[in-house]
Design an enzyme around this catalytic site. Structure first.
Site, PDB file in Angstrom:
ATOM      1  N   LYS A 174       0.809  -1.211   0.000  1.00  0.00           N
ATOM      2  CA  LYS A 174       0.000   0.000   0.000  1.00  0.00           C
ATOM      3  C   LYS A 174       0.846   1.267   0.000  1.00  0.00           C
ATOM      4  CE  LYS A 174      -2.038   0.718   3.920  1.00  0.00           C
ATOM      5  NZ  LYS A 174      -1.422   1.877   4.590  1.00  0.00           N
ATOM      6  N   THR A 175       1.832   1.337   0.886  1.00  0.00           N
ATOM      7  CA  THR A 175       2.673   2.539   0.969  1.00  0.00           C
ATOM      8  C   THR A 175       3.432   2.755  -0.336  1.00  0.00           C
ATOM      9  OG1 THR A 175       2.922   2.206   3.352  1.00  0.00           O
ATOM     10  CG2 THR A 175       4.492   3.690   2.272  1.00  0.00           C
TER      11      THR A 175
ATOM     12  N   ASP B 197      -4.405   8.042   3.327  1.00  0.00           N
ATOM     13  CA  ASP B 197      -4.078   6.685   3.755  1.00  0.00           C
ATOM     14  C   ASP B 197      -4.937   6.328   4.971  1.00  0.00           C
ATOM     15  OD1 ASP B 197      -2.850   4.258   3.880  1.00  0.00           O
ATOM     16  OD2 ASP B 197      -1.028   4.995   4.849  1.00  0.00           O
ATOM     17  N   GLU B 198      -5.153   5.032   5.196  1.00  0.00           N
ATOM     18  CA  GLU B 198      -5.920   4.538   6.349  1.00  0.00           C
ATOM     19  C   GLU B 198      -7.291   5.210   6.427  1.00  0.00           C
ATOM     20  OE1 GLU B 198      -4.696   2.056   7.631  1.00  0.00           O
ATOM     21  OE2 GLU B 198      -2.521   2.191   7.739  1.00  0.00           O
TER      22      GLU B 198
ATOM     23  N   GLN C  94      -9.206  -3.499   8.777  1.00  0.00           N
ATOM     24  CA  GLN C  94      -8.213  -2.975   9.704  1.00  0.00           C
ATOM     25  C   GLN C  94      -8.701  -1.699  10.406  1.00  0.00           C
ATOM     26  OE1 GLN C  94      -3.945  -3.354   8.380  1.00  0.00           O
ATOM     27  NE2 GLN C  94      -4.879  -3.832   6.405  1.00  0.00           N
TER      28      GLN C  94
ATOM     29  N   ARG D 224       0.719  -8.552  11.197  1.00  0.00           N
ATOM     30  CA  ARG D 224       2.019  -7.885  11.350  1.00  0.00           C
ATOM     31  C   ARG D 224       3.150  -8.899  11.218  1.00  0.00           C
ATOM     32  NH1 ARG D 224       0.398  -3.898   9.587  1.00  0.00           N
ATOM     33  NH2 ARG D 224      -1.474  -5.152   9.311  1.00  0.00           N
TER      34      ARG D 224
END
Length: 725
Positions: A40-41, A223-224, A254, A605
């Site tokens: 994603k980043t 983002d997020e 998430q 994670r």
């Protein structure tokens, strides 16, 4: 091939087809559903650079994320692509602070405002509660803070809330809210939520400014997005109203911040808000092994509030996820420490290992076991550094110099170090300020007659002269300013005298100076105000040192956005994960699903190894209580999990006993049975239903509270009728 074509190809190199589609998209709304570990980043940073090299200048691009750490990483990546100069990359709160510094005068806000941290906010709330005529016993500052924070996140002003009416409690809270806002105004201060609410309301009311900012930020990348609250949602909508060049990246699976106002519906309803939106799904995971991903996917599939996606990876199968049981928290911590020791002996590095837990209090046993084993560790509590007394003392001087109206900081430093200005003297100055309708600092800094202070007059004059002398520090770089303040204020001499073998406050102050120097190096055009703002917006995860050669301990919430080769998640018990407060009301499905999402975030994670643990007994409210393993464990696929202990075979996919133990006398349980809960006390069963998978009871407690329980997991004990009388 032109240089532009070559650059565009370079920005697309190494990306999958869905990733390229997201990067190449320019005009119009775009929703990127990005599963964990899906790059994603990488996509966001490449897209920002692509926009800056094709349809816009960097100046016209705004990239927003949720932590300073993520913003810093994003900024560095875009810079490495040669396209960051002039681009705005910030958190929502940092953006809000920046806009209010520049445009705050439109709503009567001075640009040198202070941002209050939680401790300062609660001090002001305590004063507001008392000024409003109420007791802090009935209206605790902590609970009142949460209540007002929720109001601000919903964009409800004092006037809005007062208009709702309500009973005594609502009217009382409305009065407290009004006094609190008056105190903030008096001190030229904002709390954390104001940074969002003030901007959202400003954009709603000032069309000229809204148009000006949309023309500046022609492309907005968020983002997020699943973690946005009402204020953040509105800010994004206002900044993209006409062009609709909004790119929302996130994952409903998430969304874990509903308890602080985040609204999962913002991402679930994106396509309704923007009917012309292009939707891209990033489902390939580059982080985790197949087994870890299989466990995560099976778990989250039980949620209803989500956008369906299928996670997959080309990574190795990897070892199966391990689940183990121990007697209590100490044995659980010892087992974790032993497993980490074994990993290190095999050549692993401490920095590759992380331990996650639901609440910060759970770190104690883990820290003790790691210390006994000689394993170095760091705890992700970045906020705690700035909460230390010596740090707040130094920052207090700086805050008063920047914003003299900041009475919280002024009251902190007026007699620190001790200079003979006691509470009686302060009360006299406050009384004079009220009589003359002036601020406290105005009385102190005046050239008037201090004879009303009697013997303390000389001390107050010396304090005034000190502040006048230190005022020159504001022209210095942050690190130099701090060094001068620490030396000339007397703090250096005071804390030198407080050194002990276990504590050296000056070391912490030195670290503060180092942080200021690093900030100045990374932000050469920034000054004292910007650095103070930076310290006010620090979060827990910002305290994690990626390069530190030690094991990392943190809450599951703090783990969001990070990754580690080896992960332990402890405390998988009902009442902890899912957290008791969140599922006490069985009708509130959304809270229960958020707890499942929290475990999903923790699991994803892990890159190579994942271990989950639970205990039979855990200390709660000072007592050792029988614990029931988390119902989430029953949702894990047996083929991907290896169960340790409790008589369960370690391999072969042997089914795990997913149900807790029913009371031996269950045949005699019925409506009217008397039971005892370790926290709630005695109660009476008023509802009883034996289902296919579990037994549900509803209990009316003597306190009057009524709660549902799943009997297999509930810490309920049968009692005699005479105990209830």
């Amino acid at each position: 091939m032109s240089n532009l074509d070559e650059l565009q190809n370079r920005l697309l190199t190494g990306l999958t087809e869905p990733q390229q589609k997201a990067v190449r998209h320019t005009d119009g709304p775009l929703l990127v559903i990005a599963g964990p570990g899906s790059g994603k980043t990488r996509v966001i940073t490449r897209r920002a650079a692509y926009l800056a090299r094709t349809v816009a200048s960097p100046w016209n691009i705004l990239a927003i994320t949720f932590t300073n750490k993520a913003a810093s990483e994003m900024r560095e990546r875009i810079e490495a692509l040669g396209a960051s100069r002039g681009m705005t990359v910030a958190t929502f709160h940092a953006l809000g602070a920046k806009l209010l510094r520049v445009h705050g005068e439109r709503v009567g806000l001075s640009s040198d405002f202070t941002i209050f941290d939680r401790d300062d906010r609660r001090k002001v709330l305590k004063e507001a509660i008392e000024v409003a005529g109420y007791s802090t016993t009935n209206f605790s500052p902590a609970n009142t803070e949460r209540f007002i924070s929720n109001l601000k996140n919903q964009l409800l002003t004092v006037t809005d809330f007062a208009a709702r009416g309500g009973g005594f409690r609502e009217r009382s809270l409305s009065k407290i809210y009004m006094v609190y806002e008056d105190l903030l105004r008096k001190q030229n201060a904002l709390d954390f939520d104001d940074l969002l609410m003030r901007v959202a309301l400003l954009l709603a009311e000032d069309e000229e400014l809204r148009v000006q900012l949309e023309d500046r930020y022609r492309y907005v990348l968020i983002d997020e997005y699943q973690d946005t609250n009402e204020a953040q949602y509105r800010i994004a909508a206002f900044l993209t109203r006409e062009r609709q060049n909004i790119c929302a990246t996130g994952d409903p699976d998430q969304s874990i911040y509903g308890w602080r106002g985040a609204n999962i519906e913002n991402i679930l309803s994106f396509e309704r808000d923007y009917p012309d939106a292009t939707v891209v799904r990033l489902e390939q995971n580059y982080r985790s092994t197949k087994n870890i991903l299989g466990v995560a996917d099976a778990l989250i599939s039980h949620n209803k509030q989500r956008k369906v996606k299928s996670l997959w990876t080309e990574n190795d199968e990897g070892p199966r996820v391990t689940v183990f049981e121990r007697e209590d928290a100490n044995e659980e911590a010892n087992a974790v420490a032993e497993k980490i020791s074994a990993y290190l002996e095999e050549g692993g590095s401490p920095r590759e290992v992380a331990i996650f837990y639901r609440t910060n209090a759970m770190s104690r046993a883990l820290e003790e076991s790691l210390l006994k084993t000689g394993i170095r560790y760091q705890v992700a509590r970045g906020l705690e550094f700035y909460a230390r007394k010596e740090i707040k003392d130094v920052l207090g001087y700086l805050r008063v110099l920047v914003n003299p109206a900041d009475e919280v900081a002024l009251m902190r430093i007026i007699n620190t170090p001790a200079r003979g200005i006691g509470q009686t003297t302060v009360d006299r100055i406050l009384q004079r300020a009220v009589q003359e309708g002036r601020k406290l600092i105005e009385i102190i800094m005046s050239e008037g007659d201090f004879s009303f202070l009697k013997r303390a007059a000389k001390k107050v004059t010396e304090f005034r002269d000190l502040l006048l002398s230190l005022k020159e520090s504001l022209e210095l770089p942050p690190g130099d300013a701090l060094t001068r303040i620490v030396r000339e204020s007397g703090l250096e001499a005071m804390y030198k005298g407080e050194r002990t073998p276990d504590r050296d406050p000056l070391e912490n102050i030195e670290e503060l100076v180092n942080a200021a120097v690093e900030f100045q190096r990374d932000n050469p055009n920034a000054g004292i105000i910007e650095w103070l703002e930076h310290t006010a917006l620090i979060s827990d995860v910002d305290g994690v040192e990626d390069s530190a050669s030690c094991v990392t301990l943190m809450t599951l919430h703090a783990a969001k956005g990070l990754e580690f080769p080896v992960v332990f998640i402890v405390g998988l018990e009902d009442g902890i994960l899912p957290f008791e407060r969140e599922f006490a009301d069985s009708s509130d499905v959304s809270d229960f699903e958020e707890e499942r999402r929290l475990l999903f975030v923790g699991i994803t994670r892990a890159m190579k190894q994942l271990t989950l643990s639970y205990v039979k007994y855990r200390m709660r409210m000072g007592k050792s209580q029988r614990a029931a393993r988390s119902r989430f464990l029953s949702e894990l696929p047996h083929a991907d999990v290896e169960w340790e202990g409790d008589g369960v075979a370690n391999s072969g996919g042997v089914p795990f006993d997913i149900n807790g133990e029913l009371p031996a006398d269950i045949a005699f349980w019925e409506v009217g049975s008397i039971v005892e809960h370790p926290v709630m006390g005695l109660g009476c069963v008023v509802g009883f239903h034996r289902g296919h998978r579990n037994t549900r009871v509803e209990v009316q407690f003597k306190s009057g509270e009524r709660k549902p329980f799943i009997l297999e997991f509930a810490p309920l004990t049968r009692r005699d009728y005479d105990e209830f009388e």
